[in-house]
Design a protein around this motif. Structure first.
Motif, PDB file in Angstrom:
ATOM      1  N   PHE A  17       0.495  -1.028   0.124  1.00 47.15           N
ATOM      2  CA  PHE A  17      -0.054  -0.019  -0.076  1.00 47.15           C
ATOM      3  C   PHE A  17       0.633   1.376  -0.195  1.00 47.15           C
ATOM      4  O   PHE A  17       1.790   2.108   0.761  1.00 47.15           O
ATOM      5  N   THR A  18       0.874   2.277  -1.083  1.00 52.28           N
ATOM      6  CA  THR A  18       1.487   3.441  -0.607  1.00 52.28           C
ATOM      7  C   THR A  18      -0.206   4.410  -0.218  1.00 52.28           C
ATOM      8  O   THR A  18      -0.601   4.765  -0.221  1.00 52.28           O
ATOM      9  N   LEU A  19       1.344   5.023   1.433  1.00 52.94           N
ATOM     10  CA  LEU A  19       0.413   5.773   2.290  1.00 52.94           C
ATOM     11  C   LEU A  19       1.458   7.186   2.560  1.00 52.94           C
ATOM     12  O   LEU A  19       2.157   6.487   2.579  1.00 52.94           O
ATOM     13  N   PRO A  20       1.046   8.102   3.094  1.00 51.54           N
ATOM     14  CA  PRO A  20       1.668   9.224   3.395  1.00 51.54           C
ATOM     15  C   PRO A  20       2.479   9.326   4.775  1.00 51.54           C
ATOM     16  O   PRO A  20       2.608   7.798   5.747  1.00 51.54           O
ATOM     17  N   LEU A  21       3.953   9.361   4.460  1.00 52.65           N
ATOM     18  CA  LEU A  21       4.451   9.322   5.557  1.00 52.65           C
ATOM     19  C   LEU A  21       4.341  10.538   6.413  1.00 52.65           C
ATOM     20  O   LEU A  21       4.035   9.571   7.884  1.00 52.65           O
ATOM     21  N   ASN A  22       3.651  11.966   6.696  1.00 54.85           N
ATOM     22  CA  ASN A  22       2.883  12.558   7.729  1.00 54.85           C
ATOM     23  C   ASN A  22       1.566  12.953   7.272  1.00 54.85           C
ATOM     24  O   ASN A  22       1.212  13.097   6.076  1.00 54.85           O
ATOM     25  N   TYR A  23       1.000  12.338   7.768  1.00 51.45           N
ATOM     26  CA  TYR A  23      -0.748  12.342   7.985  1.00 51.45           C
ATOM     27  C   TYR A  23      -1.298  13.488   7.719  1.00 51.45           C
ATOM     28  O   TYR A  23      -2.699  13.988   7.056  1.00 51.45           O
ATOM     29  N   GLN A  24      -0.479  14.110   7.611  1.00 59.71           N
ATOM     30  CA  GLN A  24      -0.704  16.254   8.025  1.00 59.71           C
ATOM     31  C   GLN A  24      -0.790  16.286   6.621  1.00 59.71           C
ATOM     32  O   GLN A  24      -1.091  17.937   6.776  1.00 59.71           O
ATOM     33  N   HIS A  25      -0.138  16.010   6.712  1.00 66.35           N
ATOM     34  CA  HIS A  25       0.284  16.221   5.140  1.00 66.35           C
ATOM     35  C   HIS A  25       0.339  15.204   3.763  1.00 66.35           C
ATOM     36  O   HIS A  25       1.582  14.771   3.185  1.00 66.35           O
ATOM     37  N   PRO A  26      -1.200  14.971   3.383  1.00 63.58           N
ATOM     38  CA  PRO A  26      -1.217  13.341   2.867  1.00 63.58           C
ATOM     39  C   PRO A  26      -0.591  13.432   1.053  1.00 63.58           C
ATOM     40  O   PRO A  26      -0.569  12.002   1.117  1.00 63.58           O
ATOM     41  N   ILE A  27      -0.573  14.165   1.002  1.00 68.28           N
ATOM     42  CA  ILE A  27      -0.527  14.429  -0.546  1.00 68.28           C
ATOM     43  C   ILE A  27       1.283  14.312  -0.633  1.00 68.28           C
ATOM     44  O   ILE A  27       1.818  14.404  -1.596  1.00 68.28           O
ATOM     45  N   ALA A  28       2.041  14.732   0.392  1.00 63.70           N
ATOM     46  CA  ALA A  28       3.232  14.793  -0.014  1.00 63.70           C
ATOM     47  C   ALA A  28       3.897  13.609   0.440  1.00 63.70           C
ATOM     48  O   ALA A  28       3.365  12.516  -0.567  1.00 63.70           O
ATOM     49  N   GLU A  29       5.338  13.223   1.100  1.00 62.42           N
ATOM     50  CA  GLU A  29       6.370  11.578   0.995  1.00 62.42           C
ATOM     51  C   GLU A  29       5.388  10.444   1.542  1.00 62.42           C
ATOM     52  O   GLU A  29       4.970  11.095   2.101  1.00 62.42           O
ATOM     53  N   GLN A  30       5.517   9.864   0.286  1.00 60.74           N
ATOM     54  CA  GLN A  30       4.764   9.002   0.776  1.00 60.74           C
ATOM     55  C   GLN A  30       5.315   7.531   0.839  1.00 60.74           C
ATOM     56  O   GLN A  30       6.830   7.404   0.623  1.00 60.74           O
ATOM     57  N   ILE A  31       5.566   6.450   1.941  1.00 60.51           N
ATOM     58  CA  ILE A  31       5.733   5.321   1.853  1.00 60.51           C
ATOM     59  C   ILE A  31       4.951   3.754   1.339  1.00 60.51           C
ATOM     60  O   ILE A  31       3.689   4.236   1.418  1.00 60.51           O
ATOM     61  N   GLN A  32       6.168   3.336   1.387  1.00 62.34           N
ATOM     62  CA  GLN A  32       5.233   2.010   0.881  1.00 62.34           C
ATOM     63  C   GLN A  32       4.736   0.524   2.325  1.00 62.34           C
ATOM     64  O   GLN A  32       6.051   1.201   3.001  1.00 62.34           O
ATOM     65  N   ILE A  33       3.318   0.716   2.703  1.00 59.83           N
ATOM     66  CA  ILE A  33       3.881  -0.388   3.537  1.00 59.83           C
ATOM     67  C   ILE A  33       3.187  -1.584   3.469  1.00 59.83           C
ATOM     68  O   ILE A  33       2.499  -2.099   2.137  1.00 59.83           O
ATOM     69  N   PHE A  34       3.670  -2.524   3.836  1.00 59.34           N
ATOM     70  CA  PHE A  34       3.512  -4.481   3.024  1.00 59.34           C
ATOM     71  C   PHE A  34       2.688  -4.951   3.950  1.00 59.34           C
ATOM     72  O   PHE A  34       2.897  -4.806   5.502  1.00 59.34           O
ATOM     73  N   ALA A  35       1.655  -5.884   3.906  1.00 61.63           N
ATOM     74  CA  ALA A  35       1.166  -6.085   4.472  1.00 61.63           C
ATOM     75  C   ALA A  35       0.973  -8.237   4.038  1.00 61.63           C
ATOM     76  O   ALA A  35       1.039  -7.849   3.033  1.00 61.63           O
ATOM     77  N   ARG A  36       1.323  -8.834   4.835  1.00 62.94           N
ATOM     78  CA  ARG A  36       0.611 -10.816   3.899  1.00 62.94           C
ATOM     79  C   ARG A  36      -0.322 -11.047   4.794  1.00 62.94           C
ATOM     80  O   ARG A  36      -0.139 -10.538   5.903  1.00 62.94           O
ATOM     81  N   GLU A  37      -1.317 -11.508   3.673  1.00 67.06           N
ATOM     82  CA  GLU A  37      -2.310 -12.375   4.348  1.00 67.06           C
ATOM     83  C   GLU A  37      -2.216 -13.046   4.036  1.00 67.06           C
ATOM     84  O   GLU A  37      -2.134 -14.016   3.403  1.00 67.06           O
ATOM     85  N   LEU A  38      -3.166 -14.283   5.321  1.00 62.73           N
ATOM     86  CA  LEU A  38      -2.639 -15.803   5.668  1.00 62.73           C
ATOM     87  C   LEU A  38      -4.722 -15.469   5.464  1.00 62.73           C
ATOM     88  O   LEU A  38      -5.450 -15.712   6.277  1.00 62.73           O
ATOM     89  N   CYS A  39      -4.676 -17.166   4.638  1.00 63.45           N
ATOM     90  CA  CYS A  39      -5.674 -17.916   5.003  1.00 63.45           C
ATOM     91  C   CYS A  39      -5.700 -19.322   4.588  1.00 63.45           C
ATOM     92  O   CYS A  39      -4.768 -20.325   3.522  1.00 63.45           O
ATOM     93  N   SER A  40      -6.509 -20.501   5.831  1.00 64.88           N
ATOM     94  CA  SER A  40      -6.459 -21.878   5.932  1.00 64.88           C
ATOM     95  C   SER A  40      -7.134 -21.971   3.626  1.00 64.88           C
ATOM     96  O   SER A  40      -7.813 -21.166   3.430  1.00 64.88           O
ATOM     97  N   LEU A  41      -6.143 -23.055   3.014  1.00 64.17           N
ATOM     98  CA  LEU A  41      -6.966 -23.946   2.495  1.00 64.17           C
ATOM     99  C   LEU A  41      -8.845 -23.694   2.209  1.00 64.17           C
ATOM    100  O   LEU A  41      -9.199 -23.629   1.071  1.00 64.17           O
ATOM    101  N   GLU A  42      -8.930 -24.428   3.130  1.00 61.74           N
ATOM    102  CA  GLU A  42     -10.574 -25.051   3.405  1.00 61.74           C
ATOM    103  C   GLU A  42     -10.915 -23.448   3.527  1.00 61.74           C
ATOM    104  O   GLU A  42     -12.197 -24.075   2.999  1.00 61.74           O
ATOM    105  N   ASN A  43     -10.710 -22.665   3.888  1.00 58.91           N
ATOM    106  CA  ASN A  43     -11.699 -21.217   4.111  1.00 58.91           C
ATOM    107  C   ASN A  43     -11.155 -20.283   2.670  1.00 58.91           C
ATOM    108  O   ASN A  43     -12.111 -19.106   3.066  1.00 58.91           O
TER     109      ASN A  43
END
Length: 429
Positions: A17-43
């Motif tokens: 996800f590309t998100l703001p470094l500083n949420y007070q200035h959301p259109i300024a510098e951006q950073i990348q946030i990584f997340a890994r989603e896990l789900c059981s195969l049966e679900n």
């Protein structure tokens, strides 16, 4: 999105996800946030709610699972699990001495000031708005992750269906000085237990400390190994299986050679594997700041240590290990912290940290919260956790002496199952 990994019976997906470094200035510098989603195969074809995991730290990436086991196994029975690399860690625009070298110390400190629990929670809410905007999700925080959970409950409770905390209920109002006055005493107790359990450990430790005072010894990474560094191994004696790791390392520290007693190269290589200061600089840079609200830490652990002279080693005296404390000299001795020394000084004297907890909101909290409090925890003062538990609405806790601070890593399936039962009004098994 296609899966990138299939583990045993777990499907894993990567999200960035590309998100703001500083949420007070959301259109300024951006950073990348990584997340890994896990789900059981049966679900995999079921619409399940998310459970977001907030890692301990600060400054450590989420776990990299190798199998469907531990707390993840329990969670995947009814959730999709989202392992969040908090900003600055793992694959989330990582912070280190190289990534910050283009900035001067003032700019480094300003940049790092955006990496506390408040902005980690803002990231989580921004991610929720993209992944499941119409739904709430559950959250789980281990250690520092518990600080994130309580901030989340303060700032954005509308996004949470239920919350879980393991080994990480902080004081809502106490200063860093208060925290260290309590935890130094816990470290003293853990030292006593360690040296009583391993009867020759004190001899091994003091013999090594004396050798370091009399000889220049260098780690595999090139830094001179000092007694102060050696004492930092104590961060491990408050963990499950940590005392064993420290003891077995001490056993192999000194060897006899034709030239006399030397420090074993094996020890010098393995020493760094038990400490994370070079590889996870946020931990050193912002650890004390996690306690600060409208105040500066001013190297609290270093100042408070003066009340506990037993930690000051002298040749001929017993050596004691320290715990989860950050000291200014670390920025003179660890090679990857040295370039960040000036920024660390600025952060240590920064007094305008915003508040992290809304006491009024927490008092009227309606989100079910279940927490495991470990009575023998070296890192989190039990009395402060119990104090906070009385200040948060709908918070139930399980107080146990069965586990050390990292209990969820050792017996996570049982611990999370107990907390889920507690949150839902079921009797603990």
């Amino acid at each position: 999105m296609k899966p990138d990994i299939i583990l045993a019976d777990v499907l894993a997906k990567k999200h960035t996800f590309t998100l703001p470094l500083n949420y007070q200035h959301p259109i300024a510098e951006q950073i990348q946030i990584f997340a890994r989603e896990l789900c059981s195969l049966e679900n995999k074809d079921k619409k399940l709610p998310y459970l977001v995991f907030f890692q301990g730290g600060p400054g450590f990436a989420a776990m990299r699972p190798a199998s469907n086991s531990g707390w993840i196994r329990r969670a995947l029975k009814e959730y999709r699990v989202l392992l969040l690399d908090q900003r600055g860690t793992g694959l989330s625009t990582p912070i280190n001495h190289l990534s910050l070298k283009h900035l001067d110390p003032v700019a480094q400190a300003d940049y790092l000031s955006h990496f506390r629990a408040d902005n980690i929670v803002r990231d989580a809410e921004a991610i929720r708005a993209q992944l499941c905007p119409a739904d709430k999700w559950a959250i789980l925080g281990q250690s520092f992750g518990g600080f994130c959970v309580l901030h989340y409950l303060s700032a954005a409770p509308q996004g949470i269906s239920e919350a879980y905390i393991t080994g990480g209920i902080p004081s809502l109002t106490r200063s860093a000085d208060d925290v260290y006055l309590a935890t130094y005493q816990r470290v003293l107790a853990k030292n006593k237990q360690f040296f009583q359990r391993f009867h020759d450990a004190q001899h091994l430790a003091t013999r090594l400390a004396k050798h370091l005072c009399e000889h220049e010894v260098y780690l595999a990474t090139g830094e001179q190994l000092t007694v102060e560094m050696l004492q930092l191994l104590g961060i491990n004696i408050g963990m499950e299986q940590g005392p064993e790791s420290v003891y077995y390392l001490l056993e192999q520290a000194l060897i006899d050679t034709a030239s006399g007693v030397e420090v074993n190269p094996l020890f010098l290589n393995h020493f760094g594997q038990l400490l994370d200061y070079n590889t996870n600089p946020i931990f050193a840079m912002l650890h004390e700041a996690i306690y600060c609200q409208h105040s500066a830490s001013q190297w609290a652990a270093h100042r408070v240590r003066k009340n506990f002279p037993a930690f000051n080693y002298q040749v001929g005296k017993a050596l004691l290990f320290t715990g989860e404390m950050i000291y200014p000299w670390m920025f003179d001795q660890f090679s990857h912290l040295m370039p960040l020394k000036a920024a660390a000084e600025i952060l240590a004297h920064k007094a305008d940290w915003p508040a992290l907890y809304n006491l009024e909101q927490l008092a009227k909290n309606r989100v079910p919260v279940a927490a495991a409090i470990y009575s023998e925890d070296m890192f989190v003062e039990m009395q402060y956790s119990l104090e906070t538990a009385q200040q948060v609405g709908r918070l139930k806790y399980w107080l146990t002496s069965e586990y050390e601070h990292n209990g969820i890593r050792m017996d996570g399936e049982r611990i999370l199952d107990k907390l889920i039962s507690l949150n839902r009004g079921q009797s603990l098994r």
